[in-house]
Design an enzyme around this catalytic site. Structure first.
Site, short mmCIF file in Angstrom:
data_model
loop_
_atom_site.label_atom_id
_atom_site.label_comp_id
_atom_site.label_asym_id
_atom_site.label_seq_id
_atom_site.Cartn_x
_atom_site.Cartn_y
_atom_site.Cartn_z
N THR A 109 0.75 10.35 3.62
CA THR A 109 0.04 11.42 2.90
C THR A 109 -1.30 11.71 3.56
O THR A 109 -2.07 12.51 3.04
CB THR A 109 -0.19 11.03 1.43
OG1 THR A 109 -0.98 9.84 1.38
CG2 THR A 109 1.11 10.80 0.70
N SER B 215 -2.29 0.71 -4.34
CA SER B 215 -2.88 1.80 -3.58
C SER B 215 -4.18 2.26 -4.21
O SER B 215 -4.32 2.27 -5.43
CB SER B 215 -1.89 2.99 -3.54
OG SER B 215 -2.52 4.14 -3.03
N ALA B 216 -5.13 2.65 -3.36
CA ALA B 216 -6.39 3.19 -3.86
C ALA B 216 -6.18 4.58 -4.46
O ALA B 216 -7.06 5.10 -5.15
CB ALA B 216 -7.41 3.26 -2.72
N LYS C 208 -10.90 -1.67 -1.83
CA LYS C 208 -10.66 -2.39 -0.59
C LYS C 208 -11.88 -2.21 0.33
O LYS C 208 -12.48 -1.14 0.31
CB LYS C 208 -9.40 -1.85 0.10
CG LYS C 208 -8.14 -1.95 -0.76
CD LYS C 208 -6.98 -1.18 -0.12
CE LYS C 208 -5.77 -1.14 -1.04
NZ LYS C 208 -4.66 -0.34 -0.49
N GLU D 133 0.22 -3.39 4.53
CA GLU D 133 -0.86 -2.41 4.68
C GLU D 133 -0.84 -1.76 6.05
O GLU D 133 -0.28 -2.29 7.01
CB GLU D 133 -2.21 -3.11 4.49
CG GLU D 133 -2.76 -3.06 3.08
CD GLU D 133 -3.44 -1.75 2.75
OE1 GLU D 133 -3.45 -0.84 3.63
OE2 GLU D 133 -3.93 -1.61 1.63
N ASP D 134 -1.51 -0.61 6.15
CA ASP D 134 -1.67 0.04 7.46
C ASP D 134 -3.13 0.25 7.82
O ASP D 134 -3.42 0.81 8.88
CB ASP D 134 -0.94 1.38 7.48
CG ASP D 134 -1.71 2.47 6.75
OD1 ASP D 134 -2.22 2.19 5.63
OD2 ASP D 134 -1.83 3.59 7.27
N ASP E 213 0.88 -1.16 0.00
CA ASP E 213 0.00 0.00 0.00
C ASP E 213 0.92 1.22 0.00
O ASP E 213 2.14 1.09 0.18
CB ASP E 213 -0.89 -0.03 1.25
CG ASP E 213 -1.80 1.18 1.35
OD1 ASP E 213 -2.35 1.59 0.31
OD2 ASP E 213 -1.95 1.71 2.46
N LEU E 214 0.37 2.39 -0.16
CA LEU E 214 1.19 3.61 -0.22
C LEU E 214 1.07 4.44 1.06
O LEU E 214 2.02 4.57 1.82
CB LEU E 214 0.77 4.44 -1.44
CG LEU E 214 1.44 5.81 -1.61
CD1 LEU E 214 2.94 5.66 -1.73
CD2 LEU E 214 0.88 6.53 -2.82
N ASP E 215 -0.13 4.98 1.29
CA ASP E 215 -0.33 5.86 2.44
C ASP E 215 -0.13 5.10 3.74
O ASP E 215 -0.76 4.08 3.99
CB ASP E 215 -1.75 6.44 2.41
CG ASP E 215 -1.98 7.34 1.20
OD1 ASP E 215 -0.99 7.69 0.55
OD2 ASP E 215 -3.14 7.66 0.91
N LYS F 293 -9.29 6.23 5.66
CA LYS F 293 -8.03 5.60 5.31
C LYS F 293 -8.25 4.31 4.53
O LYS F 293 -9.08 3.48 4.90
CB LYS F 293 -7.22 5.29 6.58
CG LYS F 293 -6.64 6.51 7.27
CD LYS F 293 -5.87 6.15 8.51
CE LYS F 293 -4.61 5.38 8.19
NZ LYS F 293 -3.77 5.15 9.39
#
Length: 222
Positions: free
Chosen positions: A17, A116-117, A147, A171-172, A9-11, A45
């Site tokens: 971000t 990432s979404a 997701k 993931e977070d 995932d990104l964030d 999120k």
């Protein structure tokens, strides 16, 4: 099963971000007379832009006020604001330990993907100086479901040419962990024990990400 790929995932995993999203959503909220705090922002999120907007509108009692076209315009306005904000991101904003973890993955010969979404994933990777690490970036616009549906991680594995069982997802967000698990992948969570309770393995901070420990745990699951 031998580990061959890691899908991120990104964030909250590569960089944070969330603050930029929060500021952009708050700016939009002020324009449509809906206020919300950081606690509510946690509900946004890991989900798509349109899903986030729907939650904000419902929170403000305006769920049925806007047409689809008007909502798309609002979402675009938020994203335009967000895109301006993320221009401030630099390699200094990579979360602690992430660069070393990516280097370890590359040295181990693992294929890396981004799931990432965020439709701004490629631009953020570029600003962070991490583009070259990733063989594939899943385009969320090409997906039918967001997701916690597993589609984005299944697509990531497909683009990497790997079976989901050969991949680890990082993931977070709880929705992201559910997505990874449903895809049949080994899930690695970054966050509190409570929020990451469904993860196969979790760390509280990115600096704790340890490839050897992940390989061992993934292998033990078989």
């Amino acid at each position: 099963m031998v580990l061959k790929g890691v899908i991120f995932d990104l964030d909250g995993v590569l960089t944070d971000t969330a603050e930029f999203h929060f500021r952009a959503w708050q700016d939009l909220g002020e324009k449509i007379d809906i206020s919300f705090d950081r606690a509510f922002n946690e509900n946004l999120k890991g989900i798509s832009r349109m899903d986030s907007l729907d939650r904000i509108l419902e929170h403000g009692g305006k769920k049925d006020v806007y047409s689809i076209e008007e909502k798309e315009s609002l979402a675009k306005e938020k994203n335009d604001d967000y895109v301006e904000l993320i221009k401030e991101i630099t390699p200094a904003d990579i979360l602690p330990g992430v660069k070393k973890f990516l280097d370890d993955c590359r040295e181990a010969g693992l294929k890396l993907g981004l799931a990432s979404a965020s439709k701004n994933g490629p631009a953020i990777l570029e600003n962070l100086g991490l583009t070259d690490y990733f063989e594939v970036v899943v385009d969320p616009a090409s997906l039918t479901n967001g997701k916690p549906d597993p589609e984005i991680f299944l697509k990531g594995a497909e683009l990497l040419g790997l079976d989901p069982s050969e991949c680890v997802g990082v993931e977070d967000a709880e929705a992201g962990i559910a997505s990874i698990n449903s895809a049949g992948m080994f899930s690695v969570g970054v966050g509190s024990p409570e929020s990451m309770k469904q993860a196969d393995l979790f760390v509280e901070e990115t600096i704790e990400l340890d490839l050897d420990a992940i390989i061992k745990a993934h292998g033990a699951r078989g």
